[in-house]
Design an enzyme around this catalytic site. Structure first.
Site, PDB file in Angstrom:
ATOM      1  N   GLY A  62     -13.152  30.176  47.424  1.00 32.96           N
ATOM      2  CA  GLY A  62     -12.543  28.927  47.863  1.00 32.96           C
ATOM      3  C   GLY A  62     -12.146  27.994  46.739  1.00 32.96           C
ATOM      4  N   ASP A  63     -12.143  28.467  45.506  1.00 31.28           N
ATOM      5  CA  ASP A  63     -11.687  27.675  44.354  1.00 31.28           C
ATOM      6  C   ASP A  63     -11.215  28.657  43.291  1.00 31.28           C
ATOM      7  OD1 ASP A  63     -11.509  25.621  42.216  1.00 31.28           O
ATOM      8  OD2 ASP A  63     -12.609  24.378  43.624  1.00 31.28           O
ATOM      9  N   ASP A  64     -11.328  28.317  42.007  1.00 34.00           N
ATOM     10  CA  ASP A  64     -10.906  29.237  40.962  1.00 34.00           C
ATOM     11  C   ASP A  64     -11.721  30.533  41.023  1.00 34.00           C
ATOM     12  OD1 ASP A  64      -9.048  27.423  39.755  1.00 34.00           O
ATOM     13  OD2 ASP A  64     -10.726  26.392  38.809  1.00 34.00           O
TER      14      ASP A  64
END
Length: 495
Positions: free
Chosen positions: A285-287
């Protein structure tokens, strides 16, 4: 008198007739079979993707006993030897603590291995010890207790100041280690599951009084190997090596929902040296990967760079942030990074460098090679106005240096903006090189190769056409045209 064929010739003709009848039927039935096999294959891939995406559903039944757990140390123990139950209900924290205490006594004898057998092992956070192997069997799953009161509080990281999300103490990680040597976390693709859903909900509702902790965090340590396991649903960053040396992450699957799982970065090397990340699948859900080295004045004071990092052979996805990022917390510096043989699919951004006034530090000697972008909004991003700060005391004269970055063999399709390099008057981007670039675009408009305050070169012919800020060279690296417009800005964030 009726002529008759010899019996042998008659039988041969009969066999030929039967063969003529059988071949069309065979081909017809096998065409159907081949179609069914292709459908089954694609169906298997679909359900596999569904399964790893977090549904918890599995169509692959386990047949027979699991694989035996290999002995990787002179001594080996099972968690059940220390009272572990593995039913997903019992609190296994004490069993882990007793086991690791016992293993800590074998350090001078080559260390010891803790086997986690098949089952679900519910635990509060626990600490590792040096010269230890944590081995997760097939179908073994370590589950993090969701009650944050069971997660110990720790001081904020020294290179981040007062805290990452809140001032003051932060929650520790589910599996933690400090000042360690020779630690291995591996297995037959067993799982460490942070059960982060409650953390994400409380974070969004502003119900947490401390910064969330990672799933696995190793600090001030060396000779660390993470391999052949699955990490999923971390409360915060998934694997966070901090100020470590000689770290290897190999053949690891890292998963979190691609939406509504805030800050669930996959792997965040932070002030680390001599690190390899290879052969991994990451969808979070991010990098997917974010290289860091401290935040503003605190990172400058801590002064420990991330350097000598090799990232290769990854398949990654990030619908919220980027596949591979450097920064934005890079105040200790980042250098000598190679990213090669990477597929970024269905992502918001593919590769990104991000920084801001006040960071100080540098990003230099970065090589991107043989990357494929499949359906990304923006392919290559360098951003110098990522203005997120720990407090208002940062030095506005601390300007990062961004230079010596090369992009070679970058291909793909379904990309809206292939390149967006947004330098500024205060933070110009220097010595950027592009070669062998061919990216299929989805936006038929000008300025899809966007530049501002960038100096560099294009070697040979690339697609789409580069911005006017860059010098042009032919395939033999002979100068064709010098740019006279390095400070021209054509950044369009509406595209």
């Amino acid at each position: 008198m009726v002529d008759t064929l010899p019996v042998g010739r008659f039988q041969l003709q009969q066999q030929r007739l039967e063969l003529k009848r059988w071949i069309p039927a065979f081909l017809s039935s096998h065409k159907t079979l081949f179609v069914l096999l292709w459908i089954a294959a694609f169906g298997s891939v679909f359900f596999w993707q569904w399964n790893i995406g977090g549904s918890g559903f599995s169509i692959f039944a386990k047949v027979g006993p699991g694989r035996p757990m290999p002995k990787m140390r002179p001594f080996a123990f099972n968690l059940t030897d220390f009272g572990g139950v593995g039913d997903g209900v019992a609190d296994e924290t004490a069993a882990f603590e007793r086991a690791i205490l016992a293993i800590s006594k074998f350090g001078k004898r080559g260390g010891a291995q803790l086997n986690v057998p098949p089952g679900k092992w519910l635990t509060a956070p626990f600490n590792l010890t040096s010269h230890m192997t944590l081995f997760l069997a097939e179908d073994a799953e370590i589950l993090g207790i969701q009650d944050e009161k069971r997660w110990a509080l720790m001081p904020p990281l020294p290179s981040y100041g007062y805290g990452r999300e809140h001032n003051g103490s932060r929650y520790g990680s589910l599996i933690h280690g400090q000042n360690l040597r020779d630690v291995v976390i591996t297995g037959h693709n067993g799982t460490i599951n942070g059960q982060g859903q409650s953390w994400w909900k409380k974070y969004r509702q502003k119900l947490l009084n401390h910064s969330r902790g990672p799933l696995v965090q190793i600090m001030w340590s060396s000779d660390i190997v993470i391999s052949d396991i699955t990490l999923r649903d971390s409360p915060f960053w998934t694997f966070h090596p901090y100020d470590c040396k000689n770290v290897t992450v190999r053949n690891v699957t890292i998963l979190a929902p691609i939406f509504e799982a805030p800050n669930t970065d996959g792997i965040d090397p932070d002030s680390c040296e001599d690190m390899v990340i290879e052969d991994c699948y990451i969808s979070v859900g991010d990098d997917a990967v974010a290289i860091k080295s401290g935040w503003d004045q605190y990172g400058i004071a801590y002064g420990q760079p991330s350097r000598n990092i090799l990232i290769r052979n990854l398949i990654i996805r990030s619908m919220v942030s980027a596949g591979i990022s450097i920064g934005s917390e890079m105040s200790g510096g980042v250098s000598n990074v190679t990213v090669e043989n990477v597929l970024v699919w269905s992502s918001r951004r593919a590769v990104r460098i991000k920084t801001a006034v006040g960071r100080g530090g540098y990003v230099r000697d970065i090589t991107y090679r043989n990357l494929t972008f499949d359906n990304a909004r923006v392919g290559i991003v360098i951003k110098t106005d990522y203005n997120e700060h720990p407090d208002d005391d940062f030095d506005r004269k601390a300007l990062p240096i961004i230079r010596d970055i090369s992009f070679t063999e970058i291909h793909g399709h379904g990309v809206r903006v292939p390149v967006r390099i947004h330098g500024s008057k205060d933070i110009p981007i220097r010595n950027v090189a592009f070669r062998d670039i061919s990216i299929g675009i989805t936006y038929k408009k000008k300025h899809i190769f966007q530049c501002a305050f960038v100096e560099g070169r294009v070697i040979g012919t690339i697609f789409p056409a580069p911005c006017e800020n860059l010098d042009r060279y032919d395939e033999e690296e002979r100068l064709v045209k010098l740019s006279a417009a390095q400070n021209v800005t054509d950044i369009d964030y509406d595209i």
